[in-house]
Each structure stands twice: as structure tokens, then as C-alpha cells.
Design an enzyme around this catalytic site. Structure first.
Site, PDB file in Angstrom:
ATOM      1  N   CYS A   2      -9.138  44.742  51.651  1.00  0.00           N
ATOM      2  CA  CYS A   2      -8.503  43.559  52.233  1.00  0.00           C
ATOM      3  C   CYS A   2      -9.314  43.257  53.485  1.00  0.00           C
ATOM      4  O   CYS A   2     -10.071  44.097  53.946  1.00  0.00           O
ATOM      5  CB  CYS A   2      -7.069  43.851  52.685  1.00  0.00           C
ATOM      6  SG  CYS A   2      -5.901  44.086  51.332  1.00  0.00           S
ATOM      7  N   GLY A  33     -10.760  39.783  49.848  1.00  0.00           N
ATOM      8  CA  GLY A  33      -9.470  39.571  49.195  1.00  0.00           C
ATOM      9  C   GLY A  33      -9.184  38.102  49.035  1.00  0.00           C
ATOM     10  O   GLY A  33      -9.336  37.334  49.983  1.00  0.00           O
ATOM     11  N   ASN A 108      -5.562  47.306  55.757  1.00  0.00           N
ATOM     12  CA  ASN A 108      -6.608  47.453  54.741  1.00  0.00           C
ATOM     13  C   ASN A 108      -6.692  48.936  54.397  1.00  0.00           C
ATOM     14  O   ASN A 108      -6.962  49.760  55.256  1.00  0.00           O
ATOM     15  CB  ASN A 108      -7.940  46.954  55.307  1.00  0.00           C
ATOM     16  CG  ASN A 108      -9.123  47.224  54.373  1.00  0.00           C
ATOM     17  OD1 ASN A 108     -10.252  47.363  54.819  1.00  0.00           O
ATOM     18  ND2 ASN A 108      -8.894  47.298  53.077  1.00  0.00           N
ATOM     19  N   GLY A 109      -6.458  49.255  53.140  1.00  0.00           N
ATOM     20  CA  GLY A 109      -6.515  50.653  52.726  1.00  0.00           C
ATOM     21  C   GLY A 109      -5.367  50.975  51.811  1.00  0.00           C
ATOM     22  O   GLY A 109      -4.769  50.076  51.208  1.00  0.00           O
ATOM     23  N   CYS A 242     -16.031  54.878  53.244  1.00  0.00           N
ATOM     24  CA  CYS A 242     -16.177  54.632  51.806  1.00  0.00           C
ATOM     25  C   CYS A 242     -17.600  54.171  51.490  1.00  0.00           C
ATOM     26  O   CYS A 242     -18.041  53.130  51.992  1.00  0.00           O
ATOM     27  CB  CYS A 242     -15.176  53.550  51.414  1.00  0.00           C
ATOM     28  SG  CYS A 242     -15.458  52.822  49.802  1.00  0.00           S
ATOM     29  N   TYR A 248     -20.954  47.667  47.505  1.00  0.00           N
ATOM     30  CA  TYR A 248     -20.418  46.416  46.946  1.00  0.00           C
ATOM     31  C   TYR A 248     -19.452  45.666  47.863  1.00  0.00           C
ATOM     32  O   TYR A 248     -19.513  44.455  47.967  1.00  0.00           O
ATOM     33  CB  TYR A 248     -19.711  46.732  45.623  1.00  0.00           C
ATOM     34  CG  TYR A 248     -18.944  45.565  45.033  1.00  0.00           C
ATOM     35  CD1 TYR A 248     -19.616  44.495  44.441  1.00  0.00           C
ATOM     36  CD2 TYR A 248     -17.551  45.523  45.088  1.00  0.00           C
ATOM     37  CE1 TYR A 248     -18.910  43.423  43.912  1.00  0.00           C
ATOM     38  CE2 TYR A 248     -16.844  44.449  44.554  1.00  0.00           C
ATOM     39  CZ  TYR A 248     -17.522  43.399  43.968  1.00  0.00           C
ATOM     40  OH  TYR A 248     -16.832  42.337  43.450  1.00  0.00           O
ATOM     41  N   SER A 289     -23.887  40.109  44.519  1.00  0.00           N
ATOM     42  CA  SER A 289     -23.866  41.417  45.184  1.00  0.00           C
ATOM     43  C   SER A 289     -25.172  42.190  45.027  1.00  0.00           C
ATOM     44  O   SER A 289     -25.518  42.987  45.889  1.00  0.00           O
ATOM     45  CB  SER A 289     -22.700  42.233  44.667  1.00  0.00           C
ATOM     46  OG  SER A 289     -22.705  42.229  43.259  1.00  0.00           O
ATOM     47  N   ASP A 351     -27.826  45.507  38.901  1.00  0.00           N
ATOM     48  CA  ASP A 351     -26.439  45.257  39.304  1.00  0.00           C
ATOM     49  C   ASP A 351     -26.002  46.360  40.258  1.00  0.00           C
ATOM     50  O   ASP A 351     -26.641  47.409  40.339  1.00  0.00           O
ATOM     51  CB  ASP A 351     -25.514  45.184  38.070  1.00  0.00           C
ATOM     52  CG  ASP A 351     -24.254  44.368  38.360  1.00  0.00           C
ATOM     53  OD1 ASP A 351     -24.048  43.973  39.529  1.00  0.00           O
ATOM     54  OD2 ASP A 351     -23.474  44.126  37.425  1.00  0.00           O
ATOM     55  N   ASP A 352     -24.886  46.120  40.973  1.00  0.00           N
ATOM     56  CA  ASP A 352     -24.480  47.104  41.981  1.00  0.00           C
ATOM     57  C   ASP A 352     -23.768  48.296  41.376  1.00  0.00           C
ATOM     58  O   ASP A 352     -23.934  49.427  41.808  1.00  0.00           O
ATOM     59  CB  ASP A 352     -23.607  46.434  43.051  1.00  0.00           C
ATOM     60  CG  ASP A 352     -22.357  45.843  42.464  1.00  0.00           C
ATOM     61  OD1 ASP A 352     -21.339  46.543  42.361  1.00  0.00           O
ATOM     62  OD2 ASP A 352     -22.400  44.657  42.072  1.00  0.00           O
ATOM     63  N   CYS A 388     -10.227  55.449  42.541  1.00  0.00           N
ATOM     64  CA  CYS A 388     -10.110  55.383  44.005  1.00  0.00           C
ATOM     65  C   CYS A 388      -8.641  55.307  44.388  1.00  0.00           C
ATOM     66  O   CYS A 388      -7.904  54.483  43.845  1.00  0.00           O
ATOM     67  CB  CYS A 388     -10.834  54.158  44.554  1.00  0.00           C
ATOM     68  SG  CYS A 388     -10.653  54.025  46.345  1.00  0.00           S
ATOM     69  N   CYS A 439     -17.118  58.960  52.136  1.00  0.00           N
ATOM     70  CA  CYS A 439     -16.266  59.293  51.004  1.00  0.00           C
ATOM     71  C   CYS A 439     -17.018  58.857  49.742  1.00  0.00           C
ATOM     72  O   CYS A 439     -17.321  57.677  49.573  1.00  0.00           O
ATOM     73  CB  CYS A 439     -14.919  58.582  51.076  1.00  0.00           C
ATOM     74  SG  CYS A 439     -13.900  58.915  49.602  1.00  0.00           S
ATOM     75  N   CYS A 442     -15.262  58.475  44.264  1.00  0.00           N
ATOM     76  CA  CYS A 442     -15.284  57.772  42.974  1.00  0.00           C
ATOM     77  C   CYS A 442     -16.471  58.222  42.123  1.00  0.00           C
ATOM     78  O   CYS A 442     -16.451  58.084  40.899  1.00  0.00           O
ATOM     79  CB  CYS A 442     -15.257  56.249  43.162  1.00  0.00           C
ATOM     80  SG  CYS A 442     -16.560  55.597  44.209  1.00  0.00           S
TER      81      CYS A 442
HETATM   82  P1  AMP Z   1     -17.034  46.014  35.131  1.00  0.00           P
HETATM   83  O1  AMP Z   1     -17.988  47.130  34.893  1.00  0.00           O
HETATM   84  O2  AMP Z   1     -16.901  45.073  33.993  1.00  0.00           O
HETATM   85  O3  AMP Z   1     -15.685  46.545  35.577  1.00  0.00           O
HETATM   86  O4  AMP Z   1     -17.598  45.115  36.322  1.00  0.00           O
HETATM   87  C1  AMP Z   1     -18.346  45.682  37.345  1.00  0.00           C
HETATM   88  C2  AMP Z   1     -18.770  44.624  38.340  1.00  0.00           C
HETATM   89  O5  AMP Z   1     -17.620  44.115  39.042  1.00  0.00           O
HETATM   90  C3  AMP Z   1     -19.658  45.227  39.395  1.00  0.00           C
HETATM   91  O6  AMP Z   1     -21.002  44.970  39.090  1.00  0.00           O
HETATM   92  C4  AMP Z   1     -19.269  44.562  40.684  1.00  0.00           C
HETATM   93  O7  AMP Z   1     -20.078  43.445  40.931  1.00  0.00           O
HETATM   94  C5  AMP Z   1     -17.853  44.118  40.443  1.00  0.00           C
HETATM   95  N1  AMP Z   1     -16.911  45.069  41.048  1.00  0.00           N
HETATM   96  C6  AMP Z   1     -17.115  46.334  41.412  1.00  0.00           C
HETATM   97  N2  AMP Z   1     -15.994  46.897  41.912  1.00  0.00           N
HETATM   98  C7  AMP Z   1     -15.044  45.953  41.859  1.00  0.00           C
HETATM   99  C8  AMP Z   1     -13.671  45.916  42.239  1.00  0.00           C
HETATM  100  N3  AMP Z   1     -13.061  46.974  42.776  1.00  0.00           N
HETATM  101  N4  AMP Z   1     -13.002  44.750  42.026  1.00  0.00           N
HETATM  102  C9  AMP Z   1     -13.613  43.678  41.492  1.00  0.00           C
HETATM  103  N5  AMP Z   1     -14.904  43.661  41.121  1.00  0.00           N
HETATM  104  C10 AMP Z   1     -15.621  44.785  41.300  1.00  0.00           C
END
Ligand code: AMP
Length: 467
Positions: A2, A33, A108-109, A242, A248, A289, A351-352, A388, A439, A442
Site C-alpha cells: 500500500c 495500490g 502498509n504491511g 522486503c 518489483y 517493471s 521480466d521481473d 508472503c 527479507c 518468498c
Molecule cells: P504471474 O506469474 O502471472 O502471476 O504474473 C507475474 C507478473 O505480475 C510479474 O512479472 C510482475 O510484473 C507482476 N507481479 C508480481 N508480483 C505481483 C503482485 N504481488 N501483485 C500483482 N502483480 C504482481
């Protein structure tokens, strides 16, 4: 995650200045958020509150800022981790006690012992109106002994377990608080005579404030006309920011612990190129991202960086659900692919993270559908195998694809020609920190606070709401 903000603005000609600073800071924290937003303000005698479902820009209009006059204000933009997405759970929340008056709180948390604390208070006759852990935190504070809010706060905080960055407003003070490990970020800034606190430094920059310092893990900071004053220190013997904030959650425009998030993500991409090199013609990010990580991968590998996917900038958490037919469009609703860039090319797509694994497959398909000859997926974090409990709504353990499948099975599942994840050591090194300061639960399952593995987002929902 948040976004939270607080402003103490002792002397100003414009009585709405504090709320205005909060409003624009919340705008800068919208990425944390998008479900609801709220501002509470005080003129020194009582608290006023405006909160609604929706994006910051939809929630507040000029007339709201008029209502929110006063020298101090706090704000919140919500992404639900405990409690469902509905207006009762929107923040700030306000509690009131006869002896001391009102207190507004933005959180937030995730307070992981909220269920036990709530049961205890319910037995003493306290009524709860929401399914949010934030109300539990507020009621724990309100029901403490103590002649002042300072007393009640410092008695209540050691009872909480988990992650919390808090902004709290009473008619006489603003408080900025971080949990003993410092799981969620919170920083202090200054603009003229005003003091600001915000989840991220990007919010300070947006309103022209200068960064003063991070609120320290375990610190309870009281801010009033005399300025910020630490009134308690509950720091643990280690830190635990975290690591997913670096990966991300945080904006690339922010610094975390004095380190640029953009630079960290570039280093993640560079390390990823070292750890998982490949022959390819072009490196593209999954926007937004993964852009800095793809820049880093391209620079280190010498493969040209291009944009191959264009994200619709206006897509948020929309309240209009697509029809089943449109839903089949999946990622195509969110991204357009560029045939010019992709056709006939061996593509590295960065991707992240992979969470549930439902996005990567359609992205690979979209790239192939626009001519990509090979698709090599590179992920800027290790496989996410554990849930998480500290404020990121990542999914239950059994929904995390890497908790069930190994890397080769995930590669087959998403249909990529190759798949490479950044190592834990590589990710941690890129943050400039050490594993002992972060942390990483995950990825590793090493929770820094004992957790009940069955704790669910809706754990406070089973009881009937009484108000
Ligand atoms: P998915 O593997 O389909 O769940 O989507 C993963 C992608 O969603 C990641 O590459 C991030 O860009 C994004 N993401 C990561 N963590 C979150 C989260 N907690 N809530 C929403 N989007 C997320």
C-alpha cells in the site's frame, strides 16, 4: 503493498496545503495500490476523513480538499493483503476513545497476529466493523492503558507481529512508525516548514520535498510543531527490508535505503546476462517493471535493446470486468506486440518475476504470434516458492508455479525456448545489501518472524461483521 503519506505543515496561508501535499504524494504512490484511497486531516481539534474506492485521481476533487483543511494530514492508497476490497476496509481508519479523542491510521504491511489480537479484544467487548488487520492495530492502540497517545502507542506496538509501516494522525501530532525489521519502506522529507513522511522517495520528489532520511526499523517518530522526535525504538537485532520492493514493488524513480531502484534493477539485468547468456538478436522488456533490467541485460550481453511490447499506460485495476470473450484476449488487453521489432528475430524477453505463471505463457505466445523465431525468457529474481505473509498479495503457496514445478517444467509450461532465473546471491548483490539485511522469505522460505502457514488474506472475514 500500500502507499502511505503524512504531512505536518505548521504555518501556511492555505489551509488545504497539507491535504494537497498528501494528495499529490498519493498520486506518486499509486503503483502501490489502486483499490481505494483516502485522506484524513486535522485542524488541531478534530479529524476529517474522505475515502472512496478507486484511483487517487478519481477519489478526490477540489471540494474534498476544502473539507480536508488543517495543518496536518495523512493519506493511504490501498492494495488489499488482509481483508477484501471494499469501502469499509479503505483507509485511513479512525478510532476514538473518550479520554483522548480521535486517531486516524494508515497502514502498509500485514499484522500476522491480528486474528489473536482481535479475539482477545472481542472477548473484552471491543466491536470490529471491518475485516482489515489495520482496524485491529488501531483498536490495540486505542484500548491500551495510558494518559497520552504516546503512552498507548509505545505499549501497543510490541504486541504486533509482522510487517507494518504506519502513519498515524491525532489532532496534536503525526506519527511515522516502522516495524522492528523495517520490512516495508518509509522515509522522512522536508519542504519549507513542512515535514513529510512517505512510503517511497518518489513521493517526496513529486511535491518538491527533499529527502532527509529513512525512518529507521523499529523507530516511532512523533512529528509536531517542534519537528520530528523519536519517542521509542523497537529495532530488532537484524534488518529485513522486503527484497521484492527492489525487484518489483517500489517505483524505479525511488531510492531504497539510499540506493536507486533503477540502478539496482539494471544491475539485476547485468547479472542475469552473466548467469544466463544466450545467442539472440534483440533484448526486450516486459514493460514497465522490467525495463531497467532489460537495459542492463542488453548492455552486458551486447545484444541490442528494443521495445517489443507496448503496455497500455491506462490499464489499472478496472472495475469493469471484461466479458468471457474479451477475457480470452488475456495479456493482449494489456500489451501490444511490435511485429517490426520481433519478426524473424531471436528474442530475449526480460521480466521481473514469475508468480502464478499465468502471464509468461501468453507473453511468449504473443511474441511468437508477431514473428519471434526464438523466445528466451529471463527473470530478474529467483523462483518464488513461498507465500508472503508480510504485505504482498502474491498468492497462496499452492498457486505459486515454482512451488510445484522445477525450472525445466516451468519452461515447458510457458513455452519458451529457454528460461533463466537470477540467482538469490545475484539478486541480493544487486541491491547493494546483504541477505542479513533483507527479507527473502518468498524465495527461501526463511521467515524472519514465525508464521502460521495457513494464514489467509480473508482470515478476518469469517466472523460476521457487527456494525
Ligand atoms: P504471474 O506469474 O502471472 O502471476 O504474473 C507475474 C507478473 O505480475 C510479474 O512479472 C510482475 O510484473 C507482476 N507481479 C508480481 N508480483 C505481483 C503482485 N504481488 N501483485 C500483482 N502483480 C504482481
Amino acid at each position: 503493498m500500500c502507499g502511505i503519506v503524512g504531512v505536518w505543515n505548521p504555518a501556511t496561508a492555505d489551509p488545504t496545503e497539507a491535504a494537497r501535499l498528501v494528495f499529490f504524494s498519493l498520486y506518486a504512490l499509486q503503483h502501490r495500490g489502486q483499490e481505494s484511497a483516502g485522506i484524513a486531516a486535522t485542524d488541531g481539534s478534530d479529524l476529517r476523513l474522505v475515502r472512496r474506492m478507486g484511483l487517487v485521481g478519481q477519489v478526490f476533487g477540489e471540494p474534498d480538499l476544502g473539507v480536508l483543511g488543517g495543518r496536518a494530514a495523512i493519506g493511504h492508497t490501498r492494495y488489499s493483503t488482509t481483508g477484501s476490497s471494499r469501502i469499509q476496509n479503505a483507509q485511513p481508519m479512525v478510532v476514538s476513545v473518550d479520554a483522548l479523542g480521535e486517531l486516524a491510521i494508515g497502514h502498509n504491511g500485514n499484522c500476522i497476529n491480528a486474528r489473536d489480537l482481535r479475539d482477545e479484544l472481542s472477548r473484552e467487548g471491543v466491536q470490529f466493523a471491518t475485516s482489515s488487520d489495520t482496524e485491529v492495530v488501531a483498536q490495540v492502540i486505542a484500548n491500551e492503558r495510558g494518559a497520552t497517545w504516546d503512552d498507548r502507542l509505545t505499549r501497543a506496538l510490541p504486541k504486533l507481529r509482522g510487517a507494518w509501516s504506519l502513519v498515524i494522525l491525532t489532532p496534536s501530532a503525526l506519527y511515522a512508525i516502522r516495524d522492528p525489521l523495517g520490512v516495508r519502506p518509509l522515509c522522512l522529507g522536508r519542504k519549507g516548514d513542512a515535514w513529510l513522511v512517505a512510503s517511497e522517495t518518489c513521493a517526496l520528489e513529486t511535491v518538491g520535498a527533499t529527502f532527509v532520511r529513512d525512518v529507521a526499523p523499529g523507530e516511532v517518530l512523533r512529528i509536531d510543531d517542534r519537528g520530528p522526535m523519536p519517542i521509542a525504538d523497537f529495532a530488532a537485532d537484524r534488518r529485513g527490508l522486503c527484497v521484492f520492493e527492489h525487484v518489483y514493488l517500489a517505483s524505479v524513480a525511488s531510492d531504497l535505503g539510499g540506493v536507486s531502484v533503477y540502478a539496482t534493477r539494471e544491475r539485476m539485468g547485468e547479472t542475469l546476462a552473466d548467469e544466463h547468456p544466450t545467442e539472440a538478436d534483440v533484448v526486450i522488456p516486459v514493460p514497465d517493471s522490467a525495463i531497467p533490467a532489460a537495459v542492463g541485460y542488453a548492455r552486458r550481453s551486447g545484444i541490442p535493446f528494443r521495445e517489443g511490447l507496448i503496455k497500455n499506460r491506462y490499464i489499472g485495476r478496472t472495475f469493469i470486468q471484461p466479458s468471457p470473450e474479451l477475457r480470452q484476449q488475456g495479456v493482449a488487453l494489456k500489451y501490444n506486440a511490435l511485429r517490426d521489432v520481433l519478426d524473424g528475430k531471436r528474442v530475449v524477453v526480460v521480466d521481473d518475476s514469475i508468480v502464478r505463471g499465468s502471464t509468461s505463457g501468453p507473453i511468449v505466445e504473443l511474441l511468437r504470434g508477431h514473428g519471434a523465431k526464438e523466445v528466451h525468457l529471463r527473470i530478474c529474481s529467483p523462483p518464488i516458492r513461498h507465500q508472503c505473509f508480510f504485505g504482498v498479495d502474491m498468492a497462496r503457496r499452492d498457486e505459486l508455479i515454482a512451488s510445484e514445478l522445477d525450472v525445466e517444467s516451468i519452461r515447458r509450461h510457458v513455452g519458451a525456448d529457454s528460461l533463466g532465473y537470477l540467482s538469490l546471491a545475484g539478486m541480493v548483490r544487486a541491491t547493494g545489501g546483504t541477505e542479513g539485511e533483507l527479507c527473502t522469505a518468498c524465495f527461501t522460505g526463511d521467515y524472519l518472524v514465525p508464521v502460521q502457514l495457513e494464514l489467509a488474506k480473508d482470515s478476518l472475514e469469517s466472523e460476521k461483521v457487527r456494525v
